[in-house]
Design an enzyme around this catalytic site. Structure first.
Site, short mmCIF file in Angstrom:
data_model
loop_
_atom_site.label_atom_id
_atom_site.label_comp_id
_atom_site.label_asym_id
_atom_site.label_seq_id
_atom_site.Cartn_x
_atom_site.Cartn_y
_atom_site.Cartn_z
N GLU A 355 0.80 -1.22 0.00
CA GLU A 355 0.00 0.00 0.00
C GLU A 355 0.84 1.28 0.00
O GLU A 355 0.53 2.24 0.72
CB GLU A 355 -0.95 -0.01 1.21
CG GLU A 355 -1.97 -1.13 1.12
CD GLU A 355 -2.87 -1.25 2.35
OE1 GLU A 355 -4.08 -1.41 2.17
OE2 GLU A 355 -2.34 -1.20 3.48
C1 ACM Z 1 -2.08 -5.56 4.08
O1 ACM Z 1 -3.16 -6.06 4.43
N1 ACM Z 1 -2.00 -4.28 3.84
C2 ACM Z 1 -0.90 -6.35 3.95
#
Ligand code: ACM
Length: 535
Positions: A355
């Site tokens: 992310e």
């Molecule tokens: C995640 O769930 N951002 C690894």
């Protein structure tokens, strides 16, 4: 007269026929019983000691072994040092059995176990059991647990625990319980070498004591990896002596208004050693280049304008990033990884990589290459979440933790994977719509749904190292809340990692899980009585 005689003969013939029929039926029944007791319990048939994870080969015989005040634990290894380690494992077992029974369970190094005893040994054992397998033979006279390694003995002890009445788990003496276990022959070993749980201690901090209890709860289901998500936007939880503000500033916040917290290096070492004594490896994670606000809030020089950013205590993601083209970033990360590697005996360091929405793709590619190199130069293997595998700097020396659907790069590079599907194995997903804690972005995950998956649904078997369930802590900050999200789903994930796919079905598993409710109660686990399980 003749008529009477005829009648008598007819009656006698009938009686003899009946005797023959009964005899034949008896033999058939007995034979059937023998077959049942000699064979392996077929798939689908419920095992009565309700062992989780389900053992690979299991035969129940007639009779019971009974623990008494005179039951001692004999230990014997292939060398003095191995015997010493088995003695430690025997003491661990004694510490579980003593509080509820009130019996002394003396641990004695010897190859001549007396009648009525428990014998733990690696002598003359079968190499095909591998590093975690074990054989357990329970007869009316003796319990013999043998394994090729001491680790296998530790796993086998968890089976012994679960074969005893649930009250064995109580912390105080329980009177009037016959401490018996069924006579069995078990041969057992795991399907996957990586059976983990991740705990997010960044969004909310969990004390050393809570972490140790979590490790104990995992260990009883034969899990062997404890992944600590040590840093995120909301908090930095591990002391780095060369950058003290990380914990002074970055450690002082968490989601909401709490004070956060952090582990000193000594406390982290204490956790690592506690896990090691339970044959569990700790994998520390420093999440980067995104999820880095706590570091950016601690040191101005890590930001483009030289100023610290504001601490962050909400639960959005994807807004922070390290500067990927500035050497100060790599000086910082090199220090962090060097200090962390020095206190981490396990082979791996997790570098996050998920992310990173504020990191331009070419910078991400470059950054991941640089941090891979830093981890490898510190003698550790890097692990990252998707899309960590897509960086040109990631090679087969690194591992992918799968959490979203794209694994092409990992497959092309022959990288091994740890499988963590959010819609199945994220323990922070709510059980259902009316459940208070947790999130629902990956869906609702009731206990039956959490059990029904296999890592090969997500990647080819030969690429899979194992599985990990993950507990993100945006919505929880107490041990009770942690337990409510983890139980009863965690034992199911442990079974998915251990028991071959062919031996698993929800219908059979649920019948083994239901009696575990009492076991969880005896351990004081604040589990969720999921209405999807007919307790
Ligand atoms: C995640 O769930 N951002 C690894």
């Amino acid at each position: 007269m003749i008529r009477i005689k005829k009648k008598k003969i007819a009656l006698l013939t009938l009686a003899s026929l009946l005797v023959i029929v009964l005899l034949v039926a008896g033999i058939v029944i007995l034979k059937g019983r023998n077959n049942a007791s000699e064979g392996i319990v077929p798939t689908g048939q419920v095992l009565t000691p309700n062992i989780i994870p389900r053992p690979v080969e299991f035969t129940e015989n007639s009779g019971y072994f009974k623990l008494t005040r005179k039951t001692f634990i004999y230990v014997n290894g292939n060398s003095d040092s191995e015997t010493e380690e088995i003695k430690r494992i025997g003491t661990y077992l004694a510490d579980i059995l003593m509080p509820s029974t009130g019996y002394p369970f003396k641990v004695i190094p010897s190859s001549a176990p007396k009648k009525g005893s428990i014998y733990l040994t690696t002598k003359n054992s079968d190499p095909s059991l591998g590093s975690e397998g074990y054989k357990l033979e329970v007869t009316t006279d003796k319990i013999t647990l043998s394994a090729y390694t001491t680790e296998g003995l530790f796993r086998g002890i968890q089976t012994i625990r679960q074969m005893l009445p649930a009250e064995i788990e109580k912390a105080e003496v329980v009177k009037d319980i016959p401490w018996v276990m069924a006579c069995v022959n078990i041969k057992d070993y795991p399907s996957y070498s990586w059976r983990g749980m991740m705990l997010d201690v960044a969004r909310h901090f969990f004390s050393v004591e809570d972490v140790k209890r979590t490790i104990d709860l995992m260990a009883q289901y034969k899990m062997n990896r404890f992944h600590m998500h040590l840093t995120d936007d909301q908090g930095w939880r591990i002391e780095i002596k060369s950058w003290p503000d990380l914990t002074k500033i970055g450690g002082s916040t968490e989601v909401g208004t709490g004070d956060g917290g952090f582990y000193t290096q000594e406390e982290y070492t204490d956790i690592v050693n506690y896990a090691k004594e339970r044959y569990i490896m700790v994998i520390p994670e420093i999440d980067m280049p995104g999820h880095s606000n706590a570091a950016l809030a601690s040191y101005g020089e890590l930001n483009p304008d030289g100023k610290r950013v504001k601490p962050y205590t909400k639960i959005n993601v994807g807004f922070s990033s390290f500067m990927c083209r500035e050497e100060i970033t790599y000086t910082f990360i090199s220090d962090v990884i060097r200090e962390l590697a020095a206190i981490t005996p396990g082979e791996y360091i997790h570098v996050g990589g998920d992310e990173a929405a504020q990191t331009p793709p070419e910078d991400y590619d470059y950054f991941i290459g640089r941090i891979n190199e830093i981890v490898l130069n510190n003698g550790k293997k890097p692990i990252g979440w998707n899309p960590f595998d897509t960086s040109s700097g990631t090679t087969s020396e690194a591992y992918l933790q799968y959490w979203n659907s794209e694994i092409t790069a990992a497959l092309d590079k022959n990288m091994k994977m740890i499988i963590s599907p959010p819609g199945k194995a994220y323990l922070d997903m709510k059980y259902n719509m009316s459940f208070k804690l947790g999130l629902n972005w990956a869906g609702y995950i009731p206990t039956d749904f959490a059990y029904q998956w296999d890592p090969t649904n997500y990647a080819p078997k030969e690429s899979i190292l194992g599985i990990e369930c993950a507990l993100w802590s945006e919505t929880i900050d107490t041990m009770d809340e942690l337990e409510t999200l983890a139980f009863p789903r965690l034992p199911g994930h442990a079974e998915i990692g251990w028991t071959p796919k062919e031996l698993r079905s929800w219908e059979e598993y649920r019948q083994r899980l239901i009696p575990h409710a009492k076991r969880m109660e005896c351990q004081g686990i604040d589990y969720y009585r999921d209405p999807n399980v007919d307790w």
